[in-house]
Design an enzyme around this catalytic site. Structure first.
Site, PDB file in Angstrom:
ATOM      1  N   TRP A 182      30.298  -5.789  22.895  1.00 53.96           N
ATOM      2  CA  TRP A 182      29.388  -6.377  21.904  1.00 53.96           C
ATOM      3  C   TRP A 182      28.735  -7.650  22.446  1.00 53.96           C
ATOM      4  CZ3 TRP A 182      33.643  -3.575  20.712  1.00 53.96           C
ATOM      5  CH2 TRP A 182      33.533  -2.594  19.731  1.00 53.96           C
ATOM      6  N   CYS A 200      30.590   0.684  17.402  1.00 53.98           N
ATOM      7  CA  CYS A 200      31.314   1.442  16.373  1.00 53.98           C
ATOM      8  C   CYS A 200      30.778   2.848  16.155  1.00 53.98           C
ATOM      9  CB  CYS A 200      31.339   0.650  15.068  1.00 53.98           C
ATOM     10  SG  CYS A 200      29.774   0.588  14.163  1.00 53.98           S
ATOM     11  N   HIS A 231      29.493  -0.567   9.338  1.00 51.89           N
ATOM     12  CA  HIS A 231      30.577  -0.187  10.247  1.00 51.89           C
ATOM     13  C   HIS A 231      30.817   1.306  10.062  1.00 51.89           C
ATOM     14  CE1 HIS A 231      33.973  -0.139  12.784  1.00 51.89           C
ATOM     15  NE2 HIS A 231      34.877  -0.020  11.828  1.00 51.89           N
ATOM     16  N   ASP A 269      39.978   5.113  12.612  1.00 49.63           N
ATOM     17  CA  ASP A 269      38.947   4.267  13.210  1.00 49.63           C
ATOM     18  C   ASP A 269      39.304   4.001  14.665  1.00 49.63           C
ATOM     19  OD1 ASP A 269      36.934   2.484  13.779  1.00 49.63           O
ATOM     20  OD2 ASP A 269      37.312   1.160  12.074  1.00 49.63           O
ATOM     21  N   TYR A 300      24.332  -6.339  14.251  1.00 52.76           N
ATOM     22  CA  TYR A 300      24.871  -5.627  13.097  1.00 52.76           C
ATOM     23  C   TYR A 300      26.289  -6.104  12.740  1.00 52.76           C
ATOM     24  CZ  TYR A 300      28.168  -2.494  15.539  1.00 52.76           C
ATOM     25  OH  TYR A 300      29.228  -1.966  16.241  1.00 52.76           O
TER      26      TYR A 300
END
Length: 786
Positions: free
Chosen positions: A309, A344, A403, A426, A616
């Protein structure tokens, strides 16, 4: 060695005769006979003149013994020639895969689903009789044994079961034997080796490895799903959408899951082996899905995807450049090293592929305004300066614009009754669970009811969709930071929870599966129940930089669980944020903040507004501009305050980052007469020209057709370093076109010659990226016929 002459020897050669005869015939001789033969074989010829002795008796004994061996040899040879042997096996792949819904897998071997019969035809050297012993031996893992349940020996003549497996003879036709095998509906999933045993003979067929998968069509399987349309969507559909953007501007990204493509099933089997799950755990979709959530990220175990990220993706592929899971999993399986990079939606797309490939119904789930609550106390603190600009460097928590995670469908035999169905998992590495970056499976029903004590990671998932937002203004007072609580939002987290609709190319809102309607009695009851397990902290700022006398005093009196409520103002103060013109890169950003009051009186309102660019994940990338106004409103009235940002303020930032950024507008309003305070923030995305895909609606199998991708730059700025990525599952592999710079008004056109290799409806996906825009997506469907 022989001491006598061999010139007149007429019984047999002078060496020991055993080598010429059947070993079983020799074994039948008594030990005494074998000794006598060995001694006699080394005697001189009976009439040897040199010896002067008569050995004829010994030679007669030897001749008698050899005669016995020869007779036994003839008998044994006859038996051996007629003993049962397997000479071949037909896995009837076309029939079995069609019945097991596995005909899409691009593999040579047979793939079947557990708990469902499949047939194999065994070829023998002669007809099978009642006295014959025939068995199929299925083994999995290293050093398989019957005791551990990793070796199943199935004997059709007895039609007996073993560990829940069954076998029977369907038909015997001469030397052919058609057998039906049914694996246990709770058998470990994975790769099984099949051998055919007949007596002491073992036949090992070519391509004798069988892939055994979960079975949503089998009522006794824990992943059974009763609805055929849902099975088709959540198990068999190899394309779909992942929903991104913001709660106020949702859009879809087409994604190719590609679970049937070459090497994908092998990659999933490699992950199963790499997980080190026991055979017992491989029976349970809960353990398997939890292990896969860990292995799709590379944080602990050199798994599939390396997360990034940072905005710098040198040495790898930008997360924005992926359009499907196939290239990622194929590269990982080939190199056995993590693929760079993912965020994600990429983790969720790959995990969907893995779970569908293994036979577990799965879907991508997008939650907008998703909370990352580091302390699991159902509260996210947001810090603003006096201009309304977010100070996210102070926050321990974060709110992501969206997400994406996954739901998988299964029975939860490890939980109390009532928590079967969709389970959240996840693969995005956010927090460790039991020392590993993994998450779930967490019952979606448990999240809705507030039963956050249940396994796994229920508190974390609950907070993602239910946390409250508390806004604080940070002011300097006598050189020290003072934290003033402005407002609380209890209904802004976990909005518009979305997935692709079953059988339709549309977004389905599944928010009510995760939570009761905001503000309802059921929702408050669920929150109170969750709080009883989570015990949230009191209303004090939790910034690592926040430590004041006021805070310490509050801590002493607010150590009980607190259920927060929406801020209610005496003036009916309300804020709205909108854009008055389309948000095209290169144009001014025309925004507006609308202030409303609804109760009688004269109100003086101080308004501060800011515009920022943020990722985001909620991380602010650039401050673009602020406004400060004092306005007067009478009773029920409203006023719109414009906020305009020139292109020069944001275009350089837009071109310098490799991520898509959103426009964040934040407003703070304070009524002087009542001290009412209110905060509002809205995220918006830039709008881009479309890509047009031109191709026929129908094409024939293995016949070429042309597909063209057309894009016109309708923006006022040049798009630099443009790249077009296209892929069509069952039509052509992912292809990249470097387009260079596309000037304003210029038309780009690229063409692909396609050769479809699979029947049915197929989709072609395209994505255009550049320095200024990070992802314009398009897709078009085509039907392939014979």
């Amino acid at each position: 060695m022989c001491r006598g002459s061999c010139s007149h020897f007429f019984f047999f050669p002078r060496e020991l005769p055993f080598s010429k005869h059947h070993p079983l015939a020799v074994d039948l001789l008594t030990p005494q006979s074998k000794i006598q033969i060995k001694r006699a074989a080394c005697l001189p010829f009976p009439q040897s003149e040199a010896s002067g002795r008569d050995y004829s008796g010994a030679w007669k004994l030897l001749a008698s013994q050899v005669s016995q061996v020869e007779t036994l040899t003839r008998t044994m040879s006859s038996i051996t020639e007629t003993s049962l042997k397997a000479t071949g096996i037909d896995f009837l792949k076309s029939q079995n895969t069609r019945e097991h819904h596995t005909d899409g897998y691009n593999i040579k071997n047979l793939a079947v689903r557990r708990g469902q019969p499949f047939q194999v035809q065994v070829s023998l050297n002669r007809e099978l009789t009642a006295a014959d012993k025939l068995s199929l031996r299925f083994s999995i893992g290293e050093n398989p044994t019957k005791i551990r349940g990793s070796l199943m020996s199935l004997k059709p003549e007895k039609e007996q079961g073993f560990n829940g497996w069954k076998i029977s003879v369907v038909k015997k036709n001469g030397k052919e034997c058609l057998l039906s095998v049914t694996s246990s509906p709770s058998a470990p999933v994975g790769k099984y080796t099949l051998n055919v045993k007949t007596g002491t003979n073992i036949y090992k067929p070519e391509n004798g490895v069988i892939y055994l998968l979960f079975n949503p069509w089998c009522k006794d399987d824990d992943v059974f799903m009763d609805d055929e349309a849902q099975r088709k969507e959540y198990v068999l559909n190899d394309t779909g959408y992942i929903y991104v953007g913001s709660a106020y501007s949702i859009y879809d990204r087409p994604w190719n899951f590609g679970q049937f493509e070459e090497f994908i099933l092998d990659a999933c089997m490699y992950l199963l082996d790499k997980s080190k799950l026991s055979l017992t755990d491989r029976r349970d979709p809960a353990y398997v899905s939890r292990a896969m959530s860990a292995l799709v990220n590379a944080n602990d175990d050199s798994g599939v995807l390396m997360g990034n990220w940072s905005g710098n993706y040198s040495g790898g592929t930008s997360p924005m450049d992926w359009i499907g899971s196939v290239a990622i999993l194929q590269k990982y399986y080939k190199t056995k090293k993590p693929v760079s990079y993912g965020q994600c939606w990429v983790f969720a797309g790959v995990l969907t592929t893995v779970m569908r490939c293994l036979g577990v119904p799965a879907r991508c789930v997008s939650t907008f305004n998703s909370a990352h609550d580091t302390e699991e106390n159902l509260r996210v603190d947001i810090y603003l300066n006096e201009s309304g600009e977010k100070l996210n460097w102070m926050s321990l928590d974060s709110v992501w614009n969206f997400h994406v995670w996954n739901d998988v469908w299964m029975k939860r035999t490890d939980l109390p009754d009532g928590f079967d169905g969709w389970q959240a998992i996840d693969a995005t590495p956010q927090e460790q669970s039991q020392g590993v970056f993994q998450c779930g499976p967490c019952s979606v029903k448990a999240v809705r009811e507030g039963d956050v004590y249940l396994s796994y990671d229920s508190k974390f998932v609950y907070a993602e969709v239910n946390a409250d937002k508390v806004y604080w203004i940070v002011k300097k007072v006598n050189g020290k930071d003072k934290y003033i609580r402005v407002s609380t939002e209890t209904q802004d987290i976990g909005k518009n929870i979305s997935t692709k609709a079953v059988g339709r190319n549309e977004r389905e809102d599944i928010t009510l599966q995760y939570k009761y309607p905001e503000g309802s009695k059921e929702e408050r009851k669920s929150m109170e129940r969750a709080c009883s397990f989570i015990r949230p902290s009191g209303l004090v700022p939790r910034s690592g930089y926040a430590s004041t006398v006021e805070e310490q005093g509050m801590r002493r009196i607010t150590n009980k669980p607190v259920v927060l409520h929406e801020t209610v103002t005496k003036t009916g103060l309300h804020l709205e944020i909108t854009n008055t013109e389309a948000l095209h890169p290169g144009n001014p950003l025309e925004l507006a903040i609308t202030v409303k009051t609804s109760t009688p009186g004269s109100w003086t309102i101080d308004l501060a507004g800011s515009c920022q660019l943020q990722y985001y994940t909620g991380k602010v990338q650039a401050n673009l501009g602020t406004i400060k106004e004092t306005i007067k409103l009478e009773g029920k009235s409203e006023m719109q305050i414009p906020l305009k940002i020139a292109p020069d303020a944001y275009m350089k930032t837009l071109a310098s980052v490799d991520d898509e950024v959103l426009i964040l507008v934040t407003a703070i309003a304070e009524v002087k007469e009542t001290n009412d305070k209110l905060t509002k923030e809205t995220s918006m995305r830039f709008e881009y020209p479309p890509i047009t895909v031109q191709m026929p609606e129908v094409a024939k199998l293995n016949n070429d057709f042309s597909c063209a991708f057309i894009f016109k730059n309708k923006l006022n700025v040049a798009l630099e370093n443009c790249k077009l990525l296209v892929e069509g599952l069952g039509i052509f592999k992912m292809t990249t076109f470097d387009q260079g710079d596309i000037m304003p008004g210029r038309i780009m056109k690229s063409e692909v010659i396609c050769t479809p290799t699979r029947l049915g409806e197929k989709k072609i996906v395209a994505k255009l990226t550049s320095n200024q825009i990070k992802g314009i997506s398009a897709e078009k469907a085509i039907t392939i016929i014979e």
